[in-house]
Enzyme design. Sequence first.
Site, short mmCIF file in Angstrom:
data_model
loop_
_atom_site.label_atom_id
_atom_site.label_comp_id
_atom_site.label_asym_id
_atom_site.label_seq_id
_atom_site.Cartn_x
_atom_site.Cartn_y
_atom_site.Cartn_z
N LYS A 48 3.68 51.78 -4.05
CA LYS A 48 4.24 50.55 -3.48
C LYS A 48 5.50 50.76 -2.63
CE LYS A 48 4.36 48.78 -7.64
NZ LYS A 48 4.44 47.91 -8.83
N ASP B 66 3.84 46.81 -16.57
CA ASP B 66 3.84 45.35 -16.37
C ASP B 66 2.53 44.69 -16.78
OD1 ASP B 66 2.59 46.53 -14.21
OD2 ASP B 66 3.41 45.15 -12.72
MG MG Z 1 5.91 42.02 -11.25
#
Ligand code: MG
Length: 459
Positions: free
Chosen positions: A175, A210
């Site tokens: 990312k 996450d």
């Molecule tokens: Mg997040």
Amino acid sequence: MSPIPLSYDDKFEEINYCSELQKSAINEITKEFEINNKKLNEIIEHFRNEMNKGLTKHGQTVAMVPSYVTGVPTGKEVGTFLALDLGGTNLRVCQINLEGGGKISVKQQKYKISDSHKTGEARHLFDFIAECVDKFLVEFNIDCNSTRRLNLGFTFSFPVEQTAIDKGTLISWTKGFSASGAAGKDVVFLLQESLNRKEVPVKVSALVNDTVGTLLAHAYKYPNTLLGVIFGTGTNGAYFEKISNIKKLQSISSNADHMIINVEWGAFDNEKKVLPLTMFDNKLDRNSINPRLQIFEKTISGMYLGEITRNVLLNLIDRSLLFNGYSSKDLNDHYSFETEYMSSIEKDDTSTLETVKQILEESLNLPSTTLTDRQIVKRICQLVGFRAARLSSAALSAIISHCNVIESGCNIGIDGSLFLFYPGFKERIMNSLKELFGPNADKIELGLALDGSGVGAGN
Ligand code: MG
Ligand code: ADP
């Protein structure tokens, strides 16, 4: 104007073409971005095979990372703790209070991560994180000191090989991150060092992905939850797997039946075997800081959708089929076409496409646009956004099938701004699931798991 198309049965809006050449170019691109059910099933089958490979052996493309989380929340847990969520775009610090009865209250603050922190030295990035935690403690007047250290759950949404609940080495950044000196190191240790250096009285006591956090937080509220998903800067999922299926785990000192597996599905099809990638996807991949990696993520997630769209627009401009053949300095910049624009453009239902006009002319500094230009831009956004939802449904379907819950149904908790804000994203996924599973799709519940990534860190 027709509403947002939510399935291939809904017709795309008519475009007032200026030439046959323009029309055939758009039809061609439309075809390239469509994924019919046969192709979708092929993708799902490959996905399931890749999952099985990842469960059997370490170091596979779809990594299937064991989380060592074996308990399922009951909803009765109580307690207060800190959570830190390093996504791809923001850093969130939260104080979380589990009140029992499936109830949660959260205080949170967001901090933006600058590009220099993403791509500089890891030490600076972790020092910055420690400073944010310090600021949070002061701002919310949270009572702690060196003899009464607070526990912190660290939600870290990058691929990690986890070895204990509070230990995990970074496999690689994704990312848009590339901070040096972190790959191969224990990220809990790196964060704890920075906290100690800055004398912040906090102990990092848990590391979770996450997706795992999202799954736990959703399961705290809905016991039938199977899968936690992120559609944000990146995309990934985690689900409850039978321990007997995790063949690569030698021994496990728990008599639990299930363990949460972090799929790391962003890397699915890095070999480019099954995904119907276009030249626009390949261009994005080539120019990215992680070429040939995270290929699935690059077709789905918030960081990339705008860039794919930009690549298509530039191609049409170069062929003199859009904006009279002229680009702008702004549009020529990598990643200048933000995924947020696509949301606004898809929502624009004015007959003259006023929002589209505003974005193109004011945000991207393109000189005057025609209605045809704007209709074409809207169509490209629809194609890219639609394909992302179709491919997302493939990941969900593969896991639903793998876990054998097509008949019984399940809850899926989803976090991330793309899912939250992109118009029709959820409905498009749902329609795709209906095409794949028929009436059984009604037993699949897609729910927003807001704050999931933070809350789960404390479970
Ligand atoms: Mg997040
Ligand atoms: P993270 O993944 O870092 O935890 P988010 O879930 O907030 O953070 O996701 C951020 C991503 O969501 C960004 O890549 C951004 O492009 C995308 N995004 C933010 N707002 C919107 C929107 N309104 N429409 C579509 N995408 C959005």
